[in-house]
Design a protein around this motif. Structure first.
Motif, PDB file in Angstrom:
ATOM      1  N   THR A  58      22.388  84.725  90.680  1.00 22.43           N
ATOM      2  CA  THR A  58      21.292  85.407  89.990  1.00 22.43           C
ATOM      3  C   THR A  58      21.572  86.902  89.898  1.00 22.43           C
ATOM      4  O   THR A  58      21.918  87.545  90.888  1.00 22.43           O
ATOM      5  CB  THR A  58      19.964  85.183  90.736  1.00 22.43           C
ATOM      6  OG1 THR A  58      19.672  83.777  90.753  1.00 22.43           O
ATOM      7  CG2 THR A  58      18.829  85.929  90.057  1.00 22.43           C
ATOM      8  N   HIS A  88      34.975  76.201  82.715  1.00 20.30           N
ATOM      9  CA  HIS A  88      34.916  76.463  84.162  1.00 20.30           C
ATOM     10  C   HIS A  88      34.853  75.170  84.967  1.00 20.30           C
ATOM     11  O   HIS A  88      35.399  75.103  86.068  1.00 20.30           O
ATOM     12  CB  HIS A  88      33.742  77.391  84.498  1.00 20.30           C
ATOM     13  CG  HIS A  88      32.386  76.808  84.256  1.00 20.30           C
ATOM     14  ND1 HIS A  88      31.713  76.932  83.060  1.00 20.30           N
ATOM     15  CD2 HIS A  88      31.553  76.108  85.072  1.00 20.30           C
ATOM     16  CE1 HIS A  88      30.548  76.342  83.143  1.00 20.30           C
ATOM     17  NE2 HIS A  88      30.420  75.831  84.347  1.00 20.30           N
ATOM     18  N   GLN A 141      33.413  83.213  85.549  1.00 18.64           N
ATOM     19  CA  GLN A 141      32.260  83.267  84.668  1.00 18.64           C
ATOM     20  C   GLN A 141      32.197  81.976  83.851  1.00 18.64           C
ATOM     21  O   GLN A 141      33.218  81.325  83.645  1.00 18.64           O
ATOM     22  CB  GLN A 141      32.364  84.490  83.756  1.00 18.64           C
ATOM     23  CG  GLN A 141      32.261  85.791  84.531  1.00 18.64           C
ATOM     24  CD  GLN A 141      32.571  87.026  83.696  1.00 18.64           C
ATOM     25  OE1 GLN A 141      33.421  86.972  82.808  1.00 18.64           O
ATOM     26  NE2 GLN A 141      31.904  88.131  83.985  1.00 18.64           N
ATOM     27  N   PRO A 142      31.027  81.577  83.399  1.00 19.31           N
ATOM     28  CA  PRO A 142      30.912  80.322  82.645  1.00 19.31           C
ATOM     29  C   PRO A 142      31.776  80.317  81.385  1.00 19.31           C
ATOM     30  O   PRO A 142      31.773  81.284  80.618  1.00 19.31           O
ATOM     31  CB  PRO A 142      29.423  80.263  82.288  1.00 19.31           C
ATOM     32  CG  PRO A 142      28.741  81.070  83.340  1.00 19.31           C
ATOM     33  CD  PRO A 142      29.691  82.190  83.644  1.00 19.31           C
ATOM     34  N   HIS A 163      23.658  77.427  83.585  1.00 17.23           N
ATOM     35  CA  HIS A 163      24.996  77.248  84.158  1.00 17.23           C
ATOM     36  C   HIS A 163      25.000  77.175  85.682  1.00 17.23           C
ATOM     37  O   HIS A 163      26.035  76.847  86.281  1.00 17.23           O
ATOM     38  CB  HIS A 163      25.913  78.397  83.716  1.00 17.23           C
ATOM     39  CG  HIS A 163      26.149  78.454  82.245  1.00 17.23           C
ATOM     40  ND1 HIS A 163      26.813  77.464  81.556  1.00 17.23           N
ATOM     41  CD2 HIS A 163      25.807  79.390  81.319  1.00 17.23           C
ATOM     42  CE1 HIS A 163      26.874  77.784  80.270  1.00 17.23           C
ATOM     43  NE2 HIS A 163      26.269  78.948  80.103  1.00 17.23           N
ATOM     44  N   LEU A 216      30.253  80.889  90.736  1.00 17.16           N
ATOM     45  CA  LEU A 216      30.033  81.049  89.308  1.00 17.16           C
ATOM     46  C   LEU A 216      29.174  82.293  89.094  1.00 17.16           C
ATOM     47  O   LEU A 216      28.055  82.397  89.602  1.00 17.16           O
ATOM     48  CB  LEU A 216      29.339  79.810  88.747  1.00 17.16           C
ATOM     49  CG  LEU A 216      29.420  79.553  87.248  1.00 17.16           C
ATOM     50  CD1 LEU A 216      30.869  79.462  86.777  1.00 17.16           C
ATOM     51  CD2 LEU A 216      28.669  78.279  86.877  1.00 17.16           C
ATOM     52  N   VAL A 217      29.733  83.254  88.345  1.00 16.11           N
ATOM     53  CA  VAL A 217      29.110  84.568  88.173  1.00 16.11           C
ATOM     54  C   VAL A 217      28.683  84.722  86.709  1.00 16.11           C
ATOM     55  O   VAL A 217      29.475  84.466  85.802  1.00 16.11           O
ATOM     56  CB  VAL A 217      30.094  85.699  88.547  1.00 16.11           C
ATOM     57  CG1 VAL A 217      29.410  87.055  88.458  1.00 16.11           C
ATOM     58  CG2 VAL A 217      30.643  85.480  89.946  1.00 16.11           C
ATOM     59  N   PRO A 218      27.453  85.153  86.449  1.00 15.51           N
ATOM     60  CA  PRO A 218      27.017  85.266  85.053  1.00 15.51           C
ATOM     61  C   PRO A 218      27.721  86.389  84.311  1.00 15.51           C
ATOM     62  O   PRO A 218      28.121  87.396  84.903  1.00 15.51           O
ATOM     63  CB  PRO A 218      25.511  85.577  85.178  1.00 15.51           C
ATOM     64  CG  PRO A 218      25.385  86.257  86.504  1.00 15.51           C
ATOM     65  CD  PRO A 218      26.405  85.584  87.397  1.00 15.51           C
ATOM     66  N   THR A 263      24.587  79.789  87.808  1.00 11.85           N
ATOM     67  CA  THR A 263      25.346  80.924  88.318  1.00 11.85           C
ATOM     68  C   THR A 263      24.574  81.654  89.409  1.00 11.85           C
ATOM     69  O   THR A 263      23.411  81.352  89.693  1.00 11.85           O
ATOM     70  CB  THR A 263      25.634  81.944  87.196  1.00 11.85           C
ATOM     71  OG1 THR A 263      24.394  82.542  86.801  1.00 11.85           O
ATOM     72  CG2 THR A 263      26.281  81.283  85.998  1.00 11.85           C
ATOM     73  N   ARG A 323      20.596  81.883  80.816  1.00 13.35           N
ATOM     74  CA  ARG A 323      22.005  81.522  81.015  1.00 13.35           C
ATOM     75  C   ARG A 323      22.284  81.196  82.490  1.00 13.35           C
ATOM     76  O   ARG A 323      23.050  80.278  82.793  1.00 13.35           O
ATOM     77  CB  ARG A 323      22.920  82.655  80.542  1.00 13.35           C
ATOM     78  CG  ARG A 323      22.859  82.934  79.041  1.00 13.35           C
ATOM     79  CD  ARG A 323      24.028  83.772  78.564  1.00 13.35           C
ATOM     80  NE  ARG A 323      24.145  85.053  79.216  1.00 13.35           N
ATOM     81  CZ  ARG A 323      23.516  86.160  78.841  1.00 13.35           C
ATOM     82  NH1 ARG A 323      22.682  86.114  77.801  1.00 13.35           N
ATOM     83  NH2 ARG A 323      23.702  87.299  79.473  1.00 13.35           N
ATOM     84  N   GLU A 324      21.681  81.949  83.380  1.00 16.07           N
ATOM     85  CA  GLU A 324      21.869  81.673  84.813  1.00 16.07           C
ATOM     86  C   GLU A 324      21.400  80.268  85.157  1.00 16.07           C
ATOM     87  O   GLU A 324      22.086  79.514  85.866  1.00 16.07           O
ATOM     88  CB  GLU A 324      21.078  82.690  85.640  1.00 16.07           C
ATOM     89  CG  GLU A 324      21.627  84.098  85.603  1.00 16.07           C
ATOM     90  CD  GLU A 324      20.664  85.108  86.183  1.00 16.07           C
ATOM     91  OE1 GLU A 324      21.096  86.246  86.470  1.00 16.07           O
ATOM     92  OE2 GLU A 324      19.466  84.780  86.357  1.00 16.07           O
TER      93      GLU A 324
END
Length: 288
Positions: free
Chosen positions: A169, A75, A62-63, A165, A90-92, A167, A161-162
């Motif tokens: 979706t 990260h 995660q970020p 960063h 990368l996972v939100p 990440t 945020r997605e």
């Protein structure tokens, strides 16, 4: 890929990431490295973490901002320690306040480990009551426009945020008004879909038989009440719950509120941080 018997996977993040790690650990064909949560790490953890990353084929993370807690735990910083051939997913961090518009998390800067008794979530009505002495605010309920605005804000905040960063979706999953347990404990349907997207991002052939969540609720140990006014505003069946459920024990909303108000009275800094950090949500919900 590394030359070890099985590809090595590392998962770093919060309780949501723990679910993904546990699922991967149940799968054949990969070796899942154990790692402490970032917020628990100290400088002594860095050498072993760097050594493990150098032998990791897939990092699911995660970020985390660069130099988090004055340590190289961002990260991007951790990904830079991977082999050149490694894959990063990368996972939100998922948050959804649609069902619980008054519920927030507060981490006082002087001691981020502080949590209130019974349930580790704060209610903005109790925060405002503690700050102003106005007990009437404890009975506030969102009008339809406020409830819908709070739900929309959650979707838009996650989408922002997605994009910021880069990440995976997941914001589209919130548009269907999922039945989460708390603001950061998704239901199994949401977790299942995010995990499926994680699997789709892994190198082809890494897992021949992907694991499944099944019928259990991995993050259902703590369940917050849902206000009927919120359900009506969002066009949902009025199915609750109406009380808190914490590790199998039921607590009324009044019990939790009273415990939290008493805790605020003896724990400096929490109310002030709540007012500062969540000023926009307080205004959106008409609490002042």
């Amino acid at each position: 890929m590394s030359t070890t018997a099985q590809p090595s996977v590392m998962v770093i993040g919060n309780c949501q990431a723990d679910v993904y790690r546990d699922l991967l650990r149940s799968a054949d064909g990969v070796s899942v490295r154990d790692v402490r949560p970032v917020y628990e790490m100290t400088a002594r953890d860095i050498p072993d973490l760097h050594a493990d990353l150098a032998r990791t084929d897939v990092l699911i993370i995660q970020p985390v901002r660069d130099d988090y807690r004055d340590l190289p735990l961002g990260h991007r910083q951790l990904a830079a320690r991977l082999p050149a051939s490694a894959t990063v997913v990368l996972v939100p961090v998922l948050r959804y306040a649609g069902l619980h518009p008054y519920q927030v998390l507060i981490r006082p800067p002087h001691d981020r480990s502080l949590v209130p008794p019974i349930a580790p979530y704060h209610d903005l009505r109790a925060i405002v009551a503690a700050a102003t002495g106005d007990q009437d605010v404890l009975d506030a309920a969102p009008d339809p426009a406020q409830a819908r605005a709070a739900a929309r804000e959650s979707v838009e905040a996650l989408r922002t945020r997605e994009q910021a960063h880069g990440t995976l979706t997941a914001s589209d999953l919130l548009e269907g008004t999922p039945r989460w347990h708390t603001i950061n404990h998704p239901d199994r349907h949401t977790l299942h879909e995010v995990f499926r997207r994680v699997l789709d991002s892994l190198p082809a052939g890494l897992l021949d038989d992907p694991p499944h969540i099944g019928d259990r609720e991995p993050l259902g140990a703590t369940r917050a009440p849902v206000d009927p006014a919120v359900e009506r505003a969002l066009g949902l069946p009025e199915s609750g719950p109406r009380d808190w459920l914490v590790d199998g024990i039921s607590f009324s909303g009044d019990q939790v509120t009273e415990a939290h108000l008493a805790w605020y009275a003896t724990t400096p800094g929490v109310v002030e941080e709540g007012l500062r950090r969540h000023a926009d949500r307080i205004d959106l919900l008409g609490l002042r």
